[in-house]
Design an enzyme around this catalytic site. Structure first.
Site, PDB file in Angstrom:
ATOM      1  N   LEU A  28       0.819  -1.217   0.000  1.00 65.20           N
ATOM      2  CA  LEU A  28       0.000   0.000   0.000  1.00 65.20           C
ATOM      3  C   LEU A  28       0.850   1.264   0.000  1.00 65.20           C
ATOM      4  O   LEU A  28       0.388   2.332  -0.411  1.00 65.20           O
ATOM      5  CB  LEU A  28      -0.915   0.024   1.229  1.00 65.20           C
ATOM      6  CG  LEU A  28      -1.942  -1.100   1.363  1.00 65.20           C
ATOM      7  CD1 LEU A  28      -2.663  -0.999   2.692  1.00 65.20           C
ATOM      8  CD2 LEU A  28      -2.940  -1.041   0.210  1.00 65.20           C
ATOM      9  N   GLY A  29       2.070   1.145   0.493  1.00 63.91           N
ATOM     10  CA  GLY A  29       2.906   2.343   0.559  1.00 63.91           C
ATOM     11  C   GLY A  29       4.333   1.969   0.898  1.00 63.91           C
ATOM     12  O   GLY A  29       4.603   0.920   1.472  1.00 63.91           O
ATOM     13  N   GLY A  31       7.825   4.211   2.173  1.00 60.86           N
ATOM     14  CA  GLY A  31       8.534   5.463   2.425  1.00 60.86           C
ATOM     15  C   GLY A  31       9.947   5.177   2.900  1.00 60.86           C
ATOM     16  O   GLY A  31      10.387   4.021   2.892  1.00 60.86           O
ATOM     17  N   VAL A  36       4.358  -0.606   3.852  1.00 59.11           N
ATOM     18  CA  VAL A  36       3.015  -0.916   4.344  1.00 59.11           C
ATOM     19  C   VAL A  36       2.339  -1.913   3.402  1.00 59.11           C
ATOM     20  O   VAL A  36       2.364  -1.742   2.182  1.00 59.11           O
ATOM     21  CB  VAL A  36       2.157   0.371   4.438  1.00 59.11           C
ATOM     22  CG1 VAL A  36       0.763   0.062   4.970  1.00 59.11           C
ATOM     23  CG2 VAL A  36       2.851   1.410   5.328  1.00 59.11           C
ATOM     24  N   ASP A 168       2.382  15.617  10.272  1.00 56.87           N
ATOM     25  CA  ASP A 168       2.424  15.196   8.865  1.00 56.87           C
ATOM     26  C   ASP A 168       1.002  15.087   8.329  1.00 56.87           C
ATOM     27  O   ASP A 168       0.645  14.135   7.641  1.00 56.87           O
ATOM     28  CB  ASP A 168       3.179  13.869   8.748  1.00 56.87           C
ATOM     29  CG  ASP A 168       3.646  13.579   7.321  1.00 56.87           C
ATOM     30  OD1 ASP A 168       3.632  14.512   6.479  1.00 56.87           O
ATOM     31  OD2 ASP A 168       4.015  12.420   7.042  1.00 56.87           O
TER      32      ASP A 168
HETATM   33  P1  ADP Z   1       3.882   5.798   5.005  1.00 50.97           P
HETATM   34  O1  ADP Z   1       3.319   7.096   4.531  1.00 50.97           O
HETATM   35  O2  ADP Z   1       4.935   5.948   6.024  1.00 50.97           O
HETATM   36  O3  ADP Z   1       4.272   4.901   3.866  1.00 50.97           O
HETATM   37  P2  ADP Z   1       1.196   5.251   6.034  1.00 50.97           P
HETATM   38  O4  ADP Z   1       0.922   4.877   7.452  1.00 50.97           O
HETATM   39  O5  ADP Z   1       0.795   6.614   5.602  1.00 50.97           O
HETATM   40  O6  ADP Z   1       2.734   4.964   5.762  1.00 50.97           O
HETATM   41  O7  ADP Z   1       0.488   4.180   5.101  1.00 50.97           O
HETATM   42  C1  ADP Z   1       0.715   4.143   3.708  1.00 50.97           C
HETATM   43  C2  ADP Z   1      -0.579   3.936   2.942  1.00 50.97           C
HETATM   44  O8  ADP Z   1      -1.199   2.723   3.342  1.00 50.97           O
HETATM   45  C3  ADP Z   1      -1.618   5.008   3.227  1.00 50.97           C
HETATM   46  O9  ADP Z   1      -1.475   6.121   2.401  1.00 50.97           O
HETATM   47  C4  ADP Z   1      -2.922   4.269   2.956  1.00 50.97           C
HETATM   48  O10 ADP Z   1      -3.194   4.261   1.569  1.00 50.97           O
HETATM   49  C5  ADP Z   1      -2.606   2.864   3.393  1.00 50.97           C
HETATM   50  N1  ADP Z   1      -3.050   2.623   4.788  1.00 50.97           N
HETATM   51  C6  ADP Z   1      -2.365   2.852   5.931  1.00 50.97           C
HETATM   52  N2  ADP Z   1      -3.070   2.510   7.023  1.00 50.97           N
HETATM   53  C7  ADP Z   1      -4.253   2.045   6.569  1.00 50.97           C
HETATM   54  C8  ADP Z   1      -5.441   1.500   7.213  1.00 50.97           C
HETATM   55  N3  ADP Z   1      -5.549   1.372   8.547  1.00 50.97           N
HETATM   56  N4  ADP Z   1      -6.456   1.091   6.405  1.00 50.97           N
HETATM   57  C9  ADP Z   1      -6.362   1.194   5.063  1.00 50.97           C
HETATM   58  N5  ADP Z   1      -5.294   1.671   4.404  1.00 50.97           N
HETATM   59  C10 ADP Z   1      -4.237   2.101   5.135  1.00 50.97           C
END
Ligand code: ADP
Ligand code: MG
Length: 353
Positions: A28-29, A31, A36, A168
């Site tokens: 999903l992500g 960084g 994630v 953030d």
């Molecule tokens: P980072 O920005 O450090 O990579 P995030 O915590 O922002 O990590 O998560 C990255 C992406 O994962 C988010 O932009 C979102 O799309 C998805 N995501 C994170 N947490 C959740 C959640 N609880 N449910 C659904 N999607 C999530």
């Protein structure tokens, strides 16, 4: 003492997990500080094919993020994504990693929704649970944006009342929770807990320059270096009053309000250009308006028109959030009491609100 027992018992009966319990799904992500994934439990395959949990494998900052999420789930659970568990996982290959687990809240962030041509009507459909057939127009768009802002400020007020500054706040870190049909905040990796001094020293390199308030540092530079935890607990309400670190998040939330009103500012390049223009106007939004409005195209004029509805209370709220001096910015609680929110918003059909 009772609180301690309660917290202990709650912790004891909450399910705990280990590395091998998970089946990784879609990424999903990714960084600088972690990756994630959407995941499901190996033993209990989810009814959904893709899994109903979210796993973050984080570097050293994962420890702070676990701390923040534990605080949130006790003090203001509805503000953020539902946190389940965090633990340290060590392997010979990867060394030490923090693993964090949340409930999967939904498919889209506010960023995804804002970048769609349907915005803000796509949000209206998600919040009310059905496609509305009333005629499109400024009034209706304003009502949707007002509802989003109220939900965002409500979540921020919860965090700030708990003593947490997020640092953030941006559309990418605001998830639409399909269960409660509301927006929730995610990604507490850069957050600071001022009541107990966790992550007290500002890590300015963690901040996203597109949404960061001009002060950059959360605490003024005159603030002495981080006191030890018990001292910080005693002192921090005073420091909070002096420095108003929560107003950093308010500035970021104000920029999101602005992006919702002006489609041209929703892209990276549009926002970066706006930031440059605002800096040239010494962070005075009224001056920025005077500089762009005379030669504004149809779309920009429409944004001003939206904020000017009801005697300009939208513009008034916006300018009370986006100000150079943190001390002059409104708080989340005061913003929620602003007349902009007097008018009825969207009806949220959920059990949560
Ligand atoms: P980072 O920005 O450090 O990579 P995030 O915590 O922002 O990590 O998560 C990255 C992406 O994962 C988010 O932009 C979102 O799309 C998805 N995501 C994170 N947490 C959740 C959640 N609880 N449910 C659904 N999607 C999530
Ligand atoms: Mg993020």
């Amino acid at each position: 003492f009772d609180m301690f027992i309660l917290a202990f018992v709650e912790r004891l009966f909450r399910p705990t997990y280990r590395k091998d319990d998970f089946v990784l799904g879609k990424k999903l992500g990714e960084g600088a500080f972690g990756v994630v994934y959407r995941v499901s439990l190996a033993k209990k395959p989810s009814s959904k094919k893709e899994g109903d949990l979210v796993l973050k494998k984080a570097t050293e900052y994962g420890a702070v993020e676990i701390w923040m999420n534990e605080r949130v789930r006790r003090a203001c659970a509805n503000s953020c994504a539902d946190f389940l568990y965090g633990f340290l996982e060590t392997s010979p290959k990867k060394g030490a990693e923090y693993w964090l687990l949340w409930r999967f809240e939904g498919e889209v962030t506010l960023s995804d929704l804002m970048l769609s041509k349907e915005f803000p009507y796509n949000v209206e459909t998600m919040i009310t649970g059905k496609v509305q057939d009333s005629p499109k127009g400024l009034e209706r768009e304003n009502r949707i944006i007002q509802t989003i802002m109220r939900q965002l400020l409500f979540a921020l007020d919860g965090l700030h009342s708990t003593g947490i500054v997020h640092r953030d706040i941006k559309p990418q870190n605001i998830i639409f929770s399909e269960g409660s049909r509301t927006f929730k905040i995610i990604d507490l990796g850069a957050a600071a807990d001022l009541r107990v001094g966790i992550n007290y020293i500002p890590k300015e390199f963690l901040l996203d320059p597109r949404y960061a308030a001009p002060e950059q540092y959360i605490m003024s530079t005159q603030t002495p270096s981080a006191p030890s935890a018990p001292v910080a607990t005693a002192l921090s309400p005073v420091l909070w009053q002096m420095n108003l670190p929560d107003r950093f998040d308010i500035y970021s939330a104000g920029l999101i309000f602005l992006q919702m009103a002006f489609p041209a500012l929703r892209t990276d390049s549009g926002l970066i250009q706006f930031n440059r223009q605002l800096k040239r106007c010494d962070y005075d939004l009224d001056a920025w308006r005077k500089s762009v409005e005379p030669r504004a195209g149809l779309e920009l004029r429409r944004g001003f028109e939206l904020l000017d509805l009801d005697g300009g209370i939208g513009w008034e709220l916006l300018t009370s959030m986006v100000r150079y001096k943190a001390r002059q910015r409104t708080s989340a609680k005061a913003a929620l009491a602003h007349p902009y929110f007097d008018r009825e918003g969207l009806l949220v059909l959920s059990f949560m609100q």
